[in-house]
Design a protein around this motif. Structure first.
Motif, mmCIF file in Angstrom:
data_model
loop_
_atom_site.group_PDB
_atom_site.id
_atom_site.type_symbol
_atom_site.label_atom_id
_atom_site.label_comp_id
_atom_site.label_asym_id
_atom_site.label_seq_id
_atom_site.Cartn_x
_atom_site.Cartn_y
_atom_site.Cartn_z
ATOM 1 N N GLY A 96 23.761 23.127 68.593
ATOM 2 C CA GLY A 96 22.630 24.025 68.434
ATOM 3 C C GLY A 96 22.705 25.325 69.202
ATOM 4 O O GLY A 96 22.000 26.271 68.870
ATOM 5 N N ASP A 97 23.535 25.400 70.225
ATOM 6 C CA ASP A 97 23.677 26.664 70.939
ATOM 7 C C ASP A 97 24.326 27.708 70.022
ATOM 8 O O ASP A 97 25.364 27.431 69.407
ATOM 9 N N PRO A 98 23.750 28.916 69.903
ATOM 10 C CA PRO A 98 24.287 29.908 68.959
ATOM 11 C C PRO A 98 25.759 30.243 69.176
ATOM 12 O O PRO A 98 26.520 30.342 68.205
ATOM 13 N N ALA A 99 26.177 30.422 70.419
ATOM 14 C CA ALA A 99 27.578 30.767 70.668
ATOM 15 C C ALA A 99 28.496 29.614 70.269
ATOM 16 O O ALA A 99 29.538 29.824 69.637
ATOM 17 N N ARG A 100 28.107 28.390 70.627
ATOM 18 C CA ARG A 100 28.934 27.238 70.271
ATOM 19 C C ARG A 100 28.955 27.032 68.757
ATOM 20 O O ARG A 100 29.990 26.673 68.181
ATOM 21 N N ILE A 148 24.485 15.523 70.617
ATOM 22 C CA ILE A 148 25.285 16.233 69.611
ATOM 23 C C ILE A 148 24.526 17.449 69.097
ATOM 24 O O ILE A 148 25.090 18.531 68.925
ATOM 25 N N GLY A 149 23.215 17.265 68.869
ATOM 26 C CA GLY A 149 22.406 18.382 68.389
ATOM 27 C C GLY A 149 22.394 19.540 69.368
ATOM 28 O O GLY A 149 22.468 20.706 68.975
ATOM 29 N N HIS A 207 31.692 26.695 77.502
ATOM 30 C CA HIS A 207 31.234 26.106 76.237
ATOM 31 C C HIS A 207 32.308 25.184 75.645
ATOM 32 O O HIS A 207 31.985 24.097 75.149
ATOM 33 N N LEU A 208 33.549 25.623 75.678
ATOM 34 C CA LEU A 208 34.632 24.820 75.097
ATOM 35 C C LEU A 208 34.795 23.499 75.836
ATOM 36 O O LEU A 208 35.075 22.462 75.213
ATOM 37 N N ALA A 209 34.627 23.525 77.140
ATOM 38 C CA ALA A 209 34.718 22.286 77.917
ATOM 39 C C ALA A 209 33.627 21.309 77.487
ATOM 40 O O ALA A 209 33.856 20.093 77.390
ATOM 41 N N LYS A 210 32.415 21.824 77.240
ATOM 42 C CA LYS A 210 31.316 20.973 76.790
ATOM 43 C C LYS A 210 31.600 20.398 75.400
ATOM 44 O O LYS A 210 31.360 19.207 75.146
ATOM 45 N N LEU A 211 32.112 21.231 74.498
ATOM 46 C CA LEU A 211 32.415 20.765 73.144
ATOM 47 C C LEU A 211 33.534 19.727 73.148
ATOM 48 O O LEU A 211 33.498 18.746 72.404
ATOM 49 N N GLU A 212 34.529 19.951 74.002
ATOM 50 C CA GLU A 212 35.621 18.993 74.108
ATOM 51 C C GLU A 212 35.117 17.684 74.722
ATOM 52 O O GLU A 212 35.463 16.589 74.251
#
Length: 228
Positions: A15-19, A10-11, A51-56
């Motif tokens: 933690g990625d600036p764009a995300r 989760i961190g 990035h969105l795929a990773k967050l989802e």
């Protein structure tokens, strides 16, 4: 120790600036497209999609399709609460991108924090409710009193309906610009919705600011007279 929840995953996602920038943009409570989130993250749409795929996949975002468009939102209240806590913790430790507090005066005065009121007005509202005996506070725990329930019903808040939901009624949320608490939970959400429904305020199109009308200012200051 390898047992238990994986906080590192989760961190890393947050933690990625764009995300982090994209998640912060979604704290305004609106559903946004990949293009809008790419702009918020300062990256290309193609990179944003990754990035969105990773967050989802990590359970932080959810999406819905409407026609040819896909819209993204935070998955649930738990994600909003997590981000609020991280933002408050970062501010309390001096980890700020600019000088303390938003540069834009309107954003400092009143803004949306996922689904409730933050900024100077958010802090003032909670201070007033506590000072007037509508909300009791023990350490950081908040609870609505019987007098408070009657008062809020008189201004159009369906307290009975709010109590029937699983979401906490009152919750303290550290305001990162004021460095003090404002009111979150289902009651915080209902009060902001009440102000918007009455036409006392409106949401800014280009920021998280909540813009009060002159009449809205008068009514708000009358209802919450304690200076923050």
């Amino acid at each position: 120790m390898k047992e238990g929840p994986d906080i590192a995953q989760i961190g890393a996602l947050i933690g990625d600036p764009a995300r982090a920038n994209m998640l912060t943009a979604l704290m305004a409570g609106r559903a946004l497209t990949a293009t809008e989130l790419a702009e918020a993250g300062g990256i290309t749409v193609q990179t944003a999609s990754t990035h969105l795929a990773k967050l989802e996949g990590g359970g932080l975002l959810t999406q819905r399709k409407q026609g040819r468009h896909r819209y993204f939102t935070l998955s649930d209240d738990a994600v909003g609460k997590l981000l609020e806590s991280i933002m408050g913790f970062a501010a309390s430790r001096g980890h700020l991108r600019h000088q303390p507090g938003p540069k834009e005066p309107a954003l400092r005065k009143a803004r949306i924090c996922y689904d409730h009121l933050a900024g100077d007005y958010g802090v003032r509202m909670l201070d007033s409710l506590i000072a007037g005996g509508a909300i009791s506070q023990v350490d950081e725990a908040l609870s609505l009193t019987a007098n408070g329930e009657g008062h809020l019903k008189s201004i159009g808040i369906d307290v009975t309906g709010l109590k029937s939901t699983r979401r906490p009624l009152c919750r303290s949320c550290l305001d990162w610009s004021e460095r003090r608490a404002h009111l979150a939970g289902s009651l915080g959400k209902a009060l902001l919705a009440n102000f918007l429904d009455k036409g006392w305020a409106r949401r800014s199109e280009n920021s998280r600011s909540i813009l009060f009308t002159p009449e809205g200012d008068r009514q708000f200051l009358r209802l919450f007279p304690v200076e923050a």
